[in-house]
Write a protein that holds these residues in place. Sequence first.
Motif, PDB file in Angstrom:
ATOM      1  N   HIS A 232      43.375  38.770  46.138  1.00  0.00           N
ATOM      2  CA  HIS A 232      42.323  38.065  45.399  1.00  0.00           C
ATOM      3  C   HIS A 232      41.495  37.196  46.351  1.00  0.00           C
ATOM      4  CE1 HIS A 232      40.377  35.385  42.517  1.00  0.00           C
ATOM      5  NE2 HIS A 232      40.617  36.344  41.635  1.00  0.00           N
TER       6      HIS A 232
ATOM      7  N   LEU B 208      42.871  37.667  38.193  1.00  0.00           N
ATOM      8  CA  LEU B 208      44.077  36.852  38.184  1.00  0.00           C
ATOM      9  C   LEU B 208      45.091  37.430  37.202  1.00  0.00           C
ATOM     10  CD1 LEU B 208      42.485  33.288  38.130  1.00  0.00           C
ATOM     11  CD2 LEU B 208      43.391  34.539  40.109  1.00  0.00           C
ATOM     12  N   ASP B 209      46.366  37.306  37.524  1.00  0.00           N
ATOM     13  CA  ASP B 209      47.428  37.722  36.620  1.00  0.00           C
ATOM     14  C   ASP B 209      47.798  36.520  35.758  1.00  0.00           C
ATOM     15  OD1 ASP B 209      47.456  40.231  37.799  1.00  0.00           O
ATOM     16  OD2 ASP B 209      48.985  39.666  39.251  1.00  0.00           O
ATOM     17  N   GLU B 210      47.733  36.690  34.429  1.00  0.00           N
ATOM     18  CA  GLU B 210      47.959  35.583  33.511  1.00  0.00           C
ATOM     19  C   GLU B 210      49.014  35.930  32.463  1.00  0.00           C
ATOM     20  OE1 GLU B 210      44.365  34.167  31.692  1.00  0.00           O
ATOM     21  OE2 GLU B 210      43.420  33.738  33.625  1.00  0.00           O
TER      22      GLU B 210
ATOM     23  N   VAL C   8      49.398  31.342  35.736  1.00  0.00           N
ATOM     24  CA  VAL C   8      48.553  32.211  36.558  1.00  0.00           C
ATOM     25  C   VAL C   8      49.204  32.460  37.908  1.00  0.00           C
ATOM     26  CG1 VAL C   8      46.297  32.415  37.666  1.00  0.00           C
ATOM     27  CG2 VAL C   8      46.485  31.282  35.454  1.00  0.00           C
ATOM     28  N   GLU C   9      49.181  33.720  38.317  1.00  0.00           N
ATOM     29  CA  GLU C   9      49.542  34.070  39.692  1.00  0.00           C
ATOM     30  C   GLU C   9      48.310  34.674  40.339  1.00  0.00           C
ATOM     31  OE1 GLU C   9      52.449  37.042  42.234  1.00  0.00           O
ATOM     32  OE2 GLU C   9      53.076  36.430  40.231  1.00  0.00           O
ATOM     33  N   VAL C  10      47.996  34.192  41.522  1.00  0.00           N
ATOM     34  CA  VAL C  10      46.847  34.718  42.265  1.00  0.00           C
ATOM     35  C   VAL C  10      47.348  35.859  43.142  1.00  0.00           C
ATOM     36  CG1 VAL C  10      44.996  34.184  43.883  1.00  0.00           C
ATOM     37  CG2 VAL C  10      45.765  32.432  42.255  1.00  0.00           C
TER      38      VAL C  10
ATOM     39  N   GLN D 235      49.135  27.252  37.908  1.00  0.00           N
ATOM     40  CA  GLN D 235      49.342  28.332  38.869  1.00  0.00           C
ATOM     41  C   GLN D 235      50.804  28.350  39.282  1.00  0.00           C
ATOM     42  OE1 GLN D 235      46.808  28.230  42.321  1.00  0.00           O
ATOM     43  NE2 GLN D 235      47.897  29.909  43.303  1.00  0.00           N
TER      44      GLN D 235
ATOM     45  N   ARG E 142      46.683  41.589  34.160  1.00  0.00           N
ATOM     46  CA  ARG E 142      45.609  41.285  35.101  1.00  0.00           C
ATOM     47  C   ARG E 142      44.315  41.147  34.312  1.00  0.00           C
ATOM     48  NH1 ARG E 142      45.647  43.279  40.777  1.00  0.00           N
ATOM     49  NH2 ARG E 142      47.440  41.905  40.612  1.00  0.00           N
TER      50      ARG E 142
ATOM     51  N   LEU F  44      40.558  34.252  46.131  1.00  0.00           N
ATOM     52  CA  LEU F  44      41.082  32.886  46.268  1.00  0.00           C
ATOM     53  C   LEU F  44      42.112  32.782  47.402  1.00  0.00           C
ATOM     54  CD1 LEU F  44      41.547  31.843  42.528  1.00  0.00           C
ATOM     55  CD2 LEU F  44      39.840  30.981  44.140  1.00  0.00           C
ATOM     56  N   ARG F  45      42.697  33.899  47.794  1.00  0.00           N
ATOM     57  CA  ARG F  45      43.723  33.887  48.842  1.00  0.00           C
ATOM     58  C   ARG F  45      43.182  34.323  50.201  1.00  0.00           C
ATOM     59  NH1 ARG F  45      49.806  35.149  47.577  1.00  0.00           N
ATOM     60  NH2 ARG F  45      50.002  34.053  45.608  1.00  0.00           N
TER      61      ARG F  45
END
Length: 122
Positions: free
Chosen positions: A114, A92-94, A108-110, A66, A87, A116-117
Amino acid sequence: MEILSSRVLLRSRDPERVTAFYRDVLGLAVYREFPGGTVFFLGQGLLEVSGTSTGQATDATQLWLQVRDLRRAAEDLAEHVVRPARREPWGLDELWVADPDGRPIVLVEVPADHPLRRDVRD
């Protein structure tokens, strides 16, 4: 069983080149070095590059890392990108890159919106 510590071990056909990639290209901080190996901080885990391998790296083992800024990572790692950032259906952006052995690394950027945040506590 009580797990006190863990790390991912990487064996490479060219350990010096792979060590340089994780240290100099990805910029991982060194946790410790010993004859024949280097252990890197990997967020909340550790990554050890040590020993050698005669086999090819496969996608059977991948690293998932991440990052805070995926766009910046894509710029910094442009020559190592194997799939541009996008996306995913799970939100998730990968960005996919590969180390010198061809081992897949998923960056990965959350996104801010999302689950998760989000704080789901009442």
